[in-house]
Design an enzyme around this catalytic site. Structure first.
Site, PDB file in Angstrom:
ATOM      1  N   HIS A 124      -1.918  36.885  39.649  1.00  0.00           N
ATOM      2  CA  HIS A 124      -0.808  37.752  39.247  1.00  0.00           C
ATOM      3  C   HIS A 124      -1.025  39.089  39.972  1.00  0.00           C
ATOM      4  O   HIS A 124      -2.167  39.472  40.239  1.00  0.00           O
ATOM      5  CB  HIS A 124      -0.913  37.942  37.732  1.00  0.00           C
ATOM      6  CG  HIS A 124       0.208  38.684  37.086  1.00  0.00           C
ATOM      7  ND1 HIS A 124       0.304  40.051  37.113  1.00  0.00           N
ATOM      8  CD2 HIS A 124       1.265  38.259  36.355  1.00  0.00           C
ATOM      9  CE1 HIS A 124       1.374  40.429  36.432  1.00  0.00           C
ATOM     10  NE2 HIS A 124       1.979  39.362  35.962  1.00  0.00           N
ATOM     11  N   ASP A 201      -9.235  37.493  34.726  1.00  0.00           N
ATOM     12  CA  ASP A 201      -7.950  37.788  34.101  1.00  0.00           C
ATOM     13  C   ASP A 201      -7.623  36.609  33.179  1.00  0.00           C
ATOM     14  O   ASP A 201      -7.245  35.538  33.645  1.00  0.00           O
ATOM     15  CB  ASP A 201      -6.896  37.942  35.207  1.00  0.00           C
ATOM     16  CG  ASP A 201      -5.480  38.028  34.664  1.00  0.00           C
ATOM     17  OD1 ASP A 201      -5.294  37.946  33.440  1.00  0.00           O
ATOM     18  OD2 ASP A 201      -4.556  38.160  35.497  1.00  0.00           O
ATOM     19  N   GLN A 204      -3.340  34.546  30.533  1.00  0.00           N
ATOM     20  CA  GLN A 204      -2.653  33.296  30.177  1.00  0.00           C
ATOM     21  C   GLN A 204      -3.563  32.322  29.453  1.00  0.00           C
ATOM     22  O   GLN A 204      -3.088  31.350  28.862  1.00  0.00           O
ATOM     23  CB  GLN A 204      -2.089  32.616  31.434  1.00  0.00           C
ATOM     24  CG  GLN A 204      -0.968  33.360  32.097  1.00  0.00           C
ATOM     25  CD  GLN A 204       0.276  33.475  31.222  1.00  0.00           C
ATOM     26  OE1 GLN A 204       0.471  32.737  30.265  1.00  0.00           O
ATOM     27  NE2 GLN A 204       1.123  34.430  31.547  1.00  0.00           N
ATOM     28  N   LYS A 227       0.807  38.093  24.461  1.00  0.00           N
ATOM     29  CA  LYS A 227       0.930  36.668  24.809  1.00  0.00           C
ATOM     30  C   LYS A 227       0.161  35.811  23.799  1.00  0.00           C
ATOM     31  O   LYS A 227       0.028  34.605  23.953  1.00  0.00           O
ATOM     32  CB  LYS A 227       0.383  36.414  26.219  1.00  0.00           C
ATOM     33  CG  LYS A 227       1.168  37.132  27.323  1.00  0.00           C
ATOM     34  CD  LYS A 227       0.633  36.758  28.686  1.00  0.00           C
ATOM     35  CE  LYS A 227       0.916  37.778  29.766  1.00  0.00           C
ATOM     36  NZ  LYS A 227       2.315  37.929  30.150  1.00  0.00           N
ATOM     37  N   CYS A 363       5.701  37.698  39.256  1.00  0.00           N
ATOM     38  CA  CYS A 363       4.684  38.704  39.601  1.00  0.00           C
ATOM     39  C   CYS A 363       3.474  38.055  40.271  1.00  0.00           C
ATOM     40  O   CYS A 363       2.334  38.502  40.080  1.00  0.00           O
ATOM     41  CB  CYS A 363       4.233  39.511  38.388  1.00  0.00           C
ATOM     42  SG  CYS A 363       5.550  40.420  37.609  1.00  0.00           S
TER      43      CYS A 363
HETATM   44  N1  PMP Z   1      -2.240  38.402  34.489  1.00  0.00           N
HETATM   45  C1  PMP Z   1      -1.515  37.318  34.234  1.00  0.00           C
HETATM   46  C2  PMP Z   1      -2.023  35.973  34.680  1.00  0.00           C
HETATM   47  C3  PMP Z   1      -0.283  37.429  33.577  1.00  0.00           C
HETATM   48  O1  PMP Z   1       0.451  36.349  33.342  1.00  0.00           O
HETATM   49  C4  PMP Z   1       0.151  38.714  33.171  1.00  0.00           C
HETATM   50  C5  PMP Z   1       1.478  38.905  32.435  1.00  0.00           C
HETATM   51  N2  PMP Z   1       2.550  38.247  32.991  1.00  0.00           N
HETATM   52  C6  PMP Z   1      -0.662  39.808  33.450  1.00  0.00           C
HETATM   53  C7  PMP Z   1      -1.848  39.620  34.107  1.00  0.00           C
HETATM   54  C8  PMP Z   1      -0.264  41.201  33.063  1.00  0.00           C
HETATM   55  O2  PMP Z   1      -0.259  41.340  31.691  1.00  0.00           O
HETATM   56  P1  PMP Z   1       0.389  42.637  31.025  1.00  0.00           P
HETATM   57  O3  PMP Z   1       1.818  42.645  31.463  1.00  0.00           O
HETATM   58  O4  PMP Z   1       0.257  42.384  29.573  1.00  0.00           O
HETATM   59  O5  PMP Z   1      -0.347  43.813  31.522  1.00  0.00           O
END
Ligand code: PMP
Length: 406
Positions: A124, A201, A204, A227, A363
């Site tokens: 991401h 990270d 998910q 999430k 993203c």
């Molecule tokens: N890493 C991953 C794999 C994600 O899916 C997301 C959220 N879509 C994020 C980071 C970022 O999370 P946040 O928007 O809560 O900062």
């Protein structure tokens, strides 16, 4: 509440859905990888704290302030324990994005020209752009551990890329586009063999897989509340004790400072060093309550989550013109495209029919560009997803595709 991933449609499933007021809307909510609905226990815990009289933390000597401090500490313990560590390793940040930025910032001075940071093909932007920025600043290089044709990580290649120049391996645990699960313990082992740190990270992963930071052997791991059925605005940055001691804080100001002189300052010890400013106490309380609902984390292997995902994959594959990206062992997420139709148009039409999915590059542009030039459609599951949600997506999609061809 521990039966929700059993392969049955029992009363417990019904009760579980009743925990989520957001599901009373007459829609099939399949955008859980973006944000889940919030569980009632999180709402109730936040409500009780706010209406019971609130205060800031760490500053007051009166009873409400002491109660608030206790609640904030208890929330931190619950969140830390959820991933197998104690509270002294858990820093609250406002998001996963902020946590990953704080780690990249905190590690930047360890990098020298020519050093290498390895990321994976699945990242991401939140776990890519902070590393690119510090690499640029320090003259370091960001390299990408590649994906195999089946959309899993090329682990052999990843290991072969690690050498004495590798300083940081920054990797997602589960892809937010494909649901691919990455072999974190293997990567941690390989990273440590060359003296590199591994940063994970787990945005998910946390709502779907059991995570034990100690077993995985990772140095830093970040996951968020929104999430995991909790409120937005809070995430947990889990750090090794060594990083807590040695990393520079990204945010400086009140609450994290020990001593301020006319021209300098010293930081507090431990996790307090990383929590400058007034914390989001209510969100921490809600985050902990939400994690209590899903602890122990639902394991997908063979459970209801996997059965539903498989059903979704095969139903989508039966629609002509649909391409499904289905990595072996993937969890929670299904990306797909439809010949001749733009994902945004399809998501728009599905939305008008009460089916909530995501379209675009999620993203994660470098990955999605490899799958499709226009992005993908993404359906993502949660503990409350049931057959009706899958049926709503598939039947509406069939009609949309039929109309488009007519
Ligand atoms: N890493 C991953 C794999 C994600 O899916 C997301 C959220 N879509 C994020 C980071 C970022 O999370 P946040 O928007 O809560 O900062």
């Amino acid at each position: 509440m521990k039966t929700f991933l059993k392969n049955s449609q029992s009363k417990s499933d019904f009760d579980l859905r009743a925990q989520f007021q957001g599901l009373r809307r007459d829609v099939a909510y399949l955008d859980n990888a973006a944000t889940t609905q919030m569980c009632q226990s999180a709402i109730d815990a936040m409500n009780a704290y706010i209406t019971g009289g609130r205060s800031n933390v760490g500053r007051g000597l009166y009873p409400i302030a002491e109660e608030t401090m206790k609640k904030y500490d208890a929330a931190r313990s619950t969140v830390a324990n959820f991933v197998g560590v104690d509270a002294g390793r858990c820093v609250f940040t406002k998001s996963v994005t902020e946590g990953l930025n704080a780690i990249a910032f905190g590690l930047r001075e360890r990098l020298q020209a020519g050093d290498e940071i390895l990321v994976s093909a699945f990242e991401h932007h939140a776990n890519l752009l902070p590393w690119r920025r510090i690499a640029k600043e320090r003259g370091a290089i960001v390299k990408t551990m590649p994906m195999l044709a089946d959309f899993t990580l090329n682990l052999d290649r990843a290991k072969a890329m690690m050498n004495e120049r590798t300083k940081i391996v920054a990797v997602t645990m589960v892809s937010n586009v494909l649901g691919t699960v990455l072999p974190i313990a293997d990567l941690a082992d390989a990273a440590h063999r060359v003296g590199a740190l591994i940063v994970v990270d787990a945005a998910q992963a946390a709502a779907h897989l059991p995570i034990d930071v100690v077993d995985l052997g990772v140095d830093a791991l970040v996951f968020g509340s929104h999430k995991c059925y909790g409120p937005a605005g809070i995430a947990a940055m889990i750090l090794s004790l060594d990083l807590i001691d040695s990393m520079e804080p990204m945010i400086v100001g009140g609450g994290m400072v020990d001593h301020v002189t006319t021209d300098g300052a010293t930081w507090r010890q431990g996790i307090e060093k990383f929590e400058g400013g007034s914390p989001n106490v209510e969100a921490a309380i809600g985050f902990a309550a939400a994690l209590s609902l899903i602890a122990p984390p639902p394991y997908e292997g063979g459970g209801r989550g996997e059965v539903l995902r498989q059903r979704l994959v095969s139903d989508l594959q039966s629609i002509s013109g649909v391409t499904v990206f289905d990595p072996p062992g993937a969890i929670g997420i299904v990306s797909f495209t439809i010949d001749g139709m733009h994902p945004h148009d399809v998501a728009d039409m599905l939305g008008a029919r009460g089916v909530c999915v995501r379209a675009g590059n999620h993203c994660a542009a470098p990955l999605v560009e490899k799958l499709s030039t226009t992005g993908t459609l993404r359906a993502s599951l949660a503990i409350y997803t049931d057959e009706r949600d899958i049926e709503a997506l598939v039947s509406n999609l069939k009609e949309i595709v039929k109309k488009a061809k007519a």
